[in-house]
Design a protein around this motif. Sequence first.
Motif, PDB file in Angstrom:
ATOM      1  N   LYS A 223       0.817  -1.275  -0.012  1.00 15.95           N
ATOM      2  CA  LYS A 223      -0.234  -0.034  -0.070  1.00 15.95           C
ATOM      3  C   LYS A 223       0.794   1.166  -0.026  1.00 15.95           C
ATOM      4  O   LYS A 223       1.879   1.391   0.741  1.00 15.95           O
ATOM      5  N   GLY A 224       0.561   2.266  -0.944  1.00 16.73           N
ATOM      6  CA  GLY A 224       1.205   3.568  -0.942  1.00 16.73           C
ATOM      7  C   GLY A 224       0.632   4.254   0.388  1.00 16.73           C
ATOM      8  O   GLY A 224       0.026   4.073   1.359  1.00 16.73           O
ATOM      9  N   GLY A 225       1.667   5.398   0.616  1.00 15.22           N
ATOM     10  CA  GLY A 225       1.502   6.257   1.743  1.00 15.22           C
ATOM     11  C   GLY A 225       0.242   6.993   1.433  1.00 15.22           C
ATOM     12  O   GLY A 225      -0.449   7.207   0.400  1.00 15.22           O
ATOM     13  N   CYS A 226      -0.215   7.734   2.613  1.00 17.66           N
ATOM     14  CA  CYS A 226      -1.335   8.555   2.747  1.00 17.66           C
ATOM     15  C   CYS A 226      -0.944   9.962   2.299  1.00 17.66           C
ATOM     16  O   CYS A 226       0.110  10.272   2.950  1.00 17.66           O
ATOM     17  N   GLN A 227      -1.621  10.762   1.693  1.00 20.40           N
ATOM     18  CA  GLN A 227      -1.552  12.308   1.507  1.00 20.40           C
ATOM     19  C   GLN A 227      -2.448  12.896   2.563  1.00 20.40           C
ATOM     20  O   GLN A 227      -3.681  12.594   2.001  1.00 20.40           O
ATOM     21  N   TYR A 228      -1.859  13.616   3.253  1.00 21.40           N
ATOM     22  CA  TYR A 228      -2.908  14.482   4.234  1.00 21.40           C
ATOM     23  C   TYR A 228      -3.122  15.753   3.629  1.00 21.40           C
ATOM     24  O   TYR A 228      -2.220  16.729   3.304  1.00 21.40           O
TER      25      TYR A 228
END
Length: 247
Positions: A223-228
């Motif tokens: 899974k890719g990282g989250c962008q906040y």
Amino acid sequence: MKILVCISHVPDTTTKIQFEPDKSGINKSGVTFVINPYCEYGLSKALDLREAGHPVTQITALCVGGPEVEPTLRKALAIGADDAVQIDSHPGDSAYTARQIAEYAKGKEFQLIFTGKESIDFNSGLVPGMVADLMGYTYVPSATHLELSGADKALAHREVDGGAEVLEVRLPAVISCQKGISEWRIPNMRGIMASRKKPLAVVAPVPVKEYVKTLHFDYPPAKGGCQYVPADQPAQLVQALANKGLI
């Protein structure tokens, strides 16, 4: 009435899956195998019908697999099956497995064939419907309730979007089972001791064309990282979604 319960030999639900170095299959070292939980519902339901006073004369547990499936079948015998059958072959693809089951069952006058709605290792859910088609039997997928009505009818419930579907089914039939149709049973010491003397037949597979060849197994992509996005900057969120082609 004779009932056939089809059982899958699957890794325990807590198993952390590892593949062989060449990714040709699951590394079975240290893995505990069990009766597929959905298949176990089918076995319990067959016993429920007998205990409810229906004329169930024989409950046969069947598994397609090599010598490694014997402990799984012995557990089915300990739970209450009368006899067991091991079709001595690697299960292969769904069509292959279904053909092996159907060829064994033909001519043996099983009124009910119970299966799990799917196996928890491959989750295809294809085998029950294929068995029903090959046998020319009525088919009820993912049943949550079953009552026999006379010698040749049953009332089956299954979940559908937004509710439940109630079906009157003419026997013989294939019923794939899921949670709700019965409760799992724990074999007691008497059942375990009796299972050692119950018949377990090993039969040769029939020649069947395999339609699917597994090339290799692999893990899903990480899974890719989250962008906040700050709550006070909705324009930044809209731009981020637009950049990904989501709006």
